[in-house]
Write an enzyme that holds these catalytic residues in place. Structure first.
Site, short mmCIF file in Angstrom:
data_model
loop_
_atom_site.label_atom_id
_atom_site.label_comp_id
_atom_site.label_asym_id
_atom_site.label_seq_id
_atom_site.Cartn_x
_atom_site.Cartn_y
_atom_site.Cartn_z
N ALA A 32 0.86 -1.17 0.00
CA ALA A 32 0.00 0.00 0.00
C ALA A 32 0.91 1.23 0.00
O ALA A 32 2.08 1.15 0.37
CB ALA A 32 -0.90 -0.02 1.23
N GLU A 66 4.46 -4.97 7.35
CA GLU A 66 3.64 -3.93 8.01
C GLU A 66 4.02 -3.72 9.47
O GLU A 66 3.94 -2.61 9.98
CB GLU A 66 2.15 -4.30 7.92
CG GLU A 66 1.55 -4.19 6.53
CD GLU A 66 1.67 -5.46 5.70
OE1 GLU A 66 2.47 -6.36 6.06
OE2 GLU A 66 0.95 -5.55 4.69
#
Ligand code: CAA
Length: 259
Positions: free
Chosen positions: A66, A132
């Site tokens: 992302a 992440e």
């Protein structure tokens, strides 16, 4: 393809090829890119001339996740109200098969995007990971779910908890995340070749088979077997089933696609 800012889109015979094309950010999946991707995939899904789709990136990166810069200043209530990442699930609703041809980095959302596809082919230098945790967050588009289904708990935990992105193509193949590994410069052509083979089969049968395999992730065994058997029965209501079996008996290639 000119109308897309972050994608290149072409068709090769009956195969739709979508290339993520945001090289300056290693194909980081900003909102606009994902909106375009949903649109391009929906177009191929609705195009009678297309039987299967290949999704790829560059040799350096399938996608580096992302878009961290875009995400960094958002807050909880904005993400909740916009249902951030919700529109990514559209990919997995595509009814035609999608083969991910992965070279280079498939990290975070990039790994998750590959896992939303139906088959993953990897170039020998591909790297899969869910980093992440290093950013003070956790995977948000399947990295704790699809990855665990694909590689099992221990490997998924290791990747998600350490954030190390060093699952190599060979390891990914061994773990079952990837179905085949090729030299980096061959992986797109091989994916297109496989997609072309799929596209020669009966379209409705391919879609039913995809639906049935996907149910293996949703249902318990007896419900899944029943779902499969009922779909199998329904294939006998189609011209393609009669043609496929008759062609076998007559020792000739089948001509699918009659209504
Ligand atoms: N978002 C935004 N920009 C990114 C990006 C990302 N995910 N990944 C790379 N970029 C940008 C870099 O900021 C850099 O831009 P500038 O030139 O403007 O500085 C450019 O792409 C090139 O990147 P690097 O200079 O970092 O290239 P590198 O070869 O040195 O390193 C890399 C490559 C190891 C992949 C490194 O870029 C990296 O670690 N990227 C982030 C990976 C990551 O953490 N992904 C998870 C994102 S969170 C997520 O995906 C949540 C979810 O579950 C959906």
């Amino acid at each position: 393809s000119q109308k897309y800012q972050h994608l290149l889109v072409e068709s090769r015979n009956q195969v739709g090829l979508v290339t993520l094309n945001r090289p300056k950010a290693l194909n980081a999946l900003c909102s606009d890119l994902f909106t375009e991707l949903n649109e391009a995939l929906a177009k191929f899904d609705n195009d009678d001339g297309i039987g299967a789709i290949v999704l790829t990136g560059s040799e350096k990166a399938f996608a580096a996740g992302a878009d961290i810069k875009e995400m960094s200043n958002t807050n909880y209530i904005e993400n909740f109200q916009s249902n951030f990442l919700g529109h990514w699930t559209q990919i997995s609703k595509t009814r035609k098969p999608i083969i991910a041809a992965v070279n280079g980095f498939a990290l975070g959302g990039g790994c998750e995007l590959a896992m939303m596809c139906d088959i993953i082919y990897a170039g020998d230098k591909a790297k899969f990971g869910q980093p992440e945790i290093k950013l003070g967050t956790i995977p948000g588009a399947g990295g704790t779910q699809r990855l665990t289904h694909a590689v099992g708990k221990s490997k998924a935990m290791e990747m998600v908890l350490t954030g190390s992105w060093n699952l190599s193509a060979e390891e990914a193949e061994r773990a079952g995340l990837v179905s085949k590994v090729f030299p980096a410069d061959k992986v797109v052509d091989e994916a297109v070749k496989t997609a072309g083979k799929i596209a020669e089969h009966s379209r409705p049968m391919v879609q039913m088979a995809k639906e049935a395999v996907n149910q293996a992730y949703e249902l318990n065994l007896s419900s899944g077997l029943l779902f499969e058997r009922r779909l199998f029965h329904s294939t006998f209501g189609t011209a393609d089933q009669r043609e496929g079996m008759q062609a076998f008996i007559e020792k000739r290639p089948a001509k699918f696609g009659q209504k």
